[in-house]
Scaffold this motif. Structure first.
Motif, mmCIF file in Angstrom:
data_model
loop_
_atom_site.group_PDB
_atom_site.id
_atom_site.type_symbol
_atom_site.label_atom_id
_atom_site.label_comp_id
_atom_site.label_asym_id
_atom_site.label_seq_id
_atom_site.Cartn_x
_atom_site.Cartn_y
_atom_site.Cartn_z
ATOM 1 N N THR A 145 0.839 -1.200 0.000
ATOM 2 C CA THR A 145 0.000 0.000 0.000
ATOM 3 C C THR A 145 0.876 1.254 0.000
ATOM 4 O O THR A 145 0.664 2.179 -0.790
ATOM 5 C CB THR A 145 -0.895 -0.003 1.266
ATOM 6 O OG1 THR A 145 -1.652 -1.209 1.259
ATOM 7 C CG2 THR A 145 -1.802 1.197 1.327
ATOM 8 N N THR A 155 -0.421 -9.858 2.112
ATOM 9 C CA THR A 155 0.252 -8.685 1.561
ATOM 10 C C THR A 155 0.281 -8.787 0.043
ATOM 11 O O THR A 155 0.285 -9.892 -0.513
ATOM 12 C CB THR A 155 1.695 -8.534 2.107
ATOM 13 O OG1 THR A 155 2.338 -7.460 1.406
ATOM 14 C CG2 THR A 155 2.530 -9.787 1.943
ATOM 15 N N LYS A 194 -6.402 -9.364 -3.896
ATOM 16 C CA LYS A 194 -7.037 -9.301 -2.578
ATOM 17 C C LYS A 194 -8.537 -9.023 -2.674
ATOM 18 O O LYS A 194 -9.287 -9.398 -1.785
ATOM 19 C CB LYS A 194 -6.328 -8.258 -1.718
ATOM 20 C CG LYS A 194 -4.891 -8.685 -1.417
ATOM 21 C CD LYS A 194 -4.463 -8.212 -0.068
ATOM 22 C CE LYS A 194 -3.137 -7.512 -0.135
ATOM 23 N NZ LYS A 194 -2.905 -6.662 1.006
HETATM 24 C C1 LIG Z 1 -7.729 -4.438 11.188
HETATM 25 C C2 LIG Z 1 -6.316 -4.198 10.715
HETATM 26 C C3 LIG Z 1 -5.762 -2.942 10.864
HETATM 27 C C4 LIG Z 1 -4.456 -2.680 10.403
HETATM 28 N N1 LIG Z 1 -3.941 -1.417 10.533
HETATM 29 C C5 LIG Z 1 -2.740 -1.115 10.001
HETATM 30 C C6 LIG Z 1 -2.241 0.212 10.039
HETATM 31 O O1 LIG Z 1 -2.898 1.127 10.520
HETATM 32 N N2 LIG Z 1 -1.023 0.466 9.484
HETATM 33 C C7 LIG Z 1 -0.270 -0.519 8.901
HETATM 34 O O2 LIG Z 1 0.835 -0.229 8.404
HETATM 35 N N3 LIG Z 1 -0.728 -1.801 8.861
HETATM 36 C C8 LIG Z 1 -1.936 -2.118 9.378
HETATM 37 N N4 LIG Z 1 -2.415 -3.403 9.321
HETATM 38 C C9 LIG Z 1 -1.563 -4.439 8.742
HETATM 39 C C10 LIG Z 1 -1.575 -4.394 7.224
HETATM 40 O O3 LIG Z 1 -2.866 -4.689 6.743
HETATM 41 C C11 LIG Z 1 -0.549 -5.404 6.734
HETATM 42 O O4 LIG Z 1 0.743 -4.884 6.963
HETATM 43 C C12 LIG Z 1 -0.692 -5.807 5.297
HETATM 44 O O5 LIG Z 1 0.244 -6.826 5.031
HETATM 45 C C13 LIG Z 1 -0.484 -4.670 4.321
HETATM 46 O O6 LIG Z 1 -0.788 -5.160 3.039
HETATM 47 P P1 LIG Z 1 0.008 -4.674 1.748
HETATM 48 O O7 LIG Z 1 1.460 -5.082 1.930
HETATM 49 O O8 LIG Z 1 -0.640 -5.385 0.619
HETATM 50 O O9 LIG Z 1 -0.154 -3.210 1.699
HETATM 51 C C14 LIG Z 1 -3.694 -3.708 9.788
HETATM 52 C C15 LIG Z 1 -4.265 -4.980 9.653
HETATM 53 C C16 LIG Z 1 -5.552 -5.224 10.111
HETATM 54 C C17 LIG Z 1 -6.131 -6.595 9.938
#
Ligand SMILES: Cc1cc2nc3c(=O)[nH]c(=O)nc-3n(C[C@H](O)[C@H](O)[C@H](O)COP(=O)(O)O)c2cc1C
Length: 326
Positions: free
Chosen positions: A61, A91, A120
């Motif tokens: 993200t 991820t 996703k």
């Molecule tokens: C309910 C929930 C809230 C989350 N809040 C955050 C957040 O505020 N910041 C963050 O960096 N990751 C947060 N995460 C973890 C990310 O979703 C996680 O790092 C994920 O692997 C990111 O996906 P991406 O690599 O496809 O972007 C959260 C996960 C969940 C389930």
């Protein structure tokens, strides 16, 4: 020196996380191959038309957002926990598959069972729909979707060894909401009784309990907050008329604390009031508050002598009916 009391019911603790309860959101961004990534997040707060997102630097993200400067913030309702949970520990970044010790959070994710999921939307059973202004898709099932553009990046914890966390400031450029959560009879408002955000509290998904706490002071200035919004300015007069209506409707249940809050907010905004509103409407508002406050003894702190200072700080003497009266 002010005196302080001793607490009898607080313990000192050292929490590993400080997730006191914020709405969960699913940020949609565009991958390099033009597919879309979505990820749950909850470290976000809102001010005016800006949102500050707290994100790890290695998440797909963040990588996408820094590259494309666009995202959609989709807010799920409290009945969407299945979709949010389906995305937890996933991820869109391939790199975690090969992450090695020493690669910090990437390796942490690999060791903690995070899965690389390129689609996703499919994994969570969610439907992508086209946005108006930005390229990333909106999530059809989410009742609130905000198209946004990146305007600032701030590195967090620069004073510590824990590197790689960022606060990303985004500007909301378009907001879409499901019809069911709109406030009846209002063009731009959300009905808090109909909107049930999913809250992440200490890593558990929660919902907001039903309650009916009067929040007169908060509601009256909702439109006034637009002055912080670059995209539109709203004339103050309808807002003031609405405040007067509310004061009238709630005159029997209004509390001193509400009146005090109104007084403080009016005082804080008195510059704009005199600049943007017709003086006669401002005077009517003043009269409405005064009529209600006549029955609330502590409104001006009690005695008649204390009434004048407030009147004269809020309005010029020419607009102040009490001053004119004598
Ligand atoms: C309910 C929930 C809230 C989350 N809040 C955050 C957040 O505020 N910041 C963050 O960096 N990751 C947060 N995460 C973890 C990310 O979703 C996680 O790092 C994920 O692997 C990111 O996906 P991406 O690599 O496809 O972007 C959260 C996960 C969940 C389930």
């Amino acid at each position: 020196m002010s005196s302080t009391a001793h607490s009898t019911n607080h313990d000192t603790i050292s929490p590993a996380i400080f997730y006191w309860g914020t709405p969960s959101s699913s940020s949609a961004t565009e991958n390099e191959d033009s597919t879309f990534n979505i990820a749950p997040m909850s470290s976000a707060f809102w001010l005016g038309n800006r949102c500050m997102l707290g994100l790890g630097g290695i998440s797909q993200t963040t990588i996408n957002l820094l590259r494309t400067k666009q995202c959609v913030l989709n807010l799920p309702s409290d009945d969407m926990s299945d979709a949010v949970n389906a995305l937890a520990r996933t991820t869109g970044s391939k790199e975690i598959l090969t992450a090695q010790p020493g690669e910090g959070y990437k390796y942490f994710k690999r060791m903690n069972g995070y899965e690389y999921v390129p689609d996703k939307f499919g994994r969570a059973g969610l439907t992508p729909i086209q946005s108006d202004i930005v390229r990333p898709a909106r999530i059809a099932e989410c009742p609130a979707q905000m198209e946004a553009e990146l305007v600032g990046v701030y590195e967090m914890a620069r004073d510590a060894d824990t590197k790689g966390f960022f606060t990303l400031e985004v500007r909301v450029v378009r907001t879409h909401v499901h019809r069911e959560i709109r406030m009846e009879g209002s063009k731009n408002r959300i009905d808090p009784d109909k909107w049930r955000p999913m809250i992440m509290s200490f890593q558990e998904l929660k919902w907001v309990a039903d309650s009916d706490i009067p929040t007169l002071a908060g509601q009256m200035t909702r439109d006034a907050h637009r002055k912080f919004n670059d995209t539109r300015r709203v004339p103050l007069e309808p807002v003031i008329r609405r405040i007067m209506e509310m004061i009238h409707q709630m005159r029997r249940q209004i509390r001193d604390s509400h009146l005090n809050e109104i007084r403080l907010r009016l005082r804080a905004h008195r510059g704009e009031l005199s600049r943007y509103a017709n003086p006669s409407i401002v005077v009517s508002l003043h009269r409405a508050i005064f009529a209600v406050s006549a029955s609330a003894s502590s409104w001006f702190g009690g005695g008649a002598a204390k009434k004048r200072p407030f009147c004269s700080t809020l309005f010029s003497s020419a607009e102040n009916p009490r001053s004119r009266a004598g």
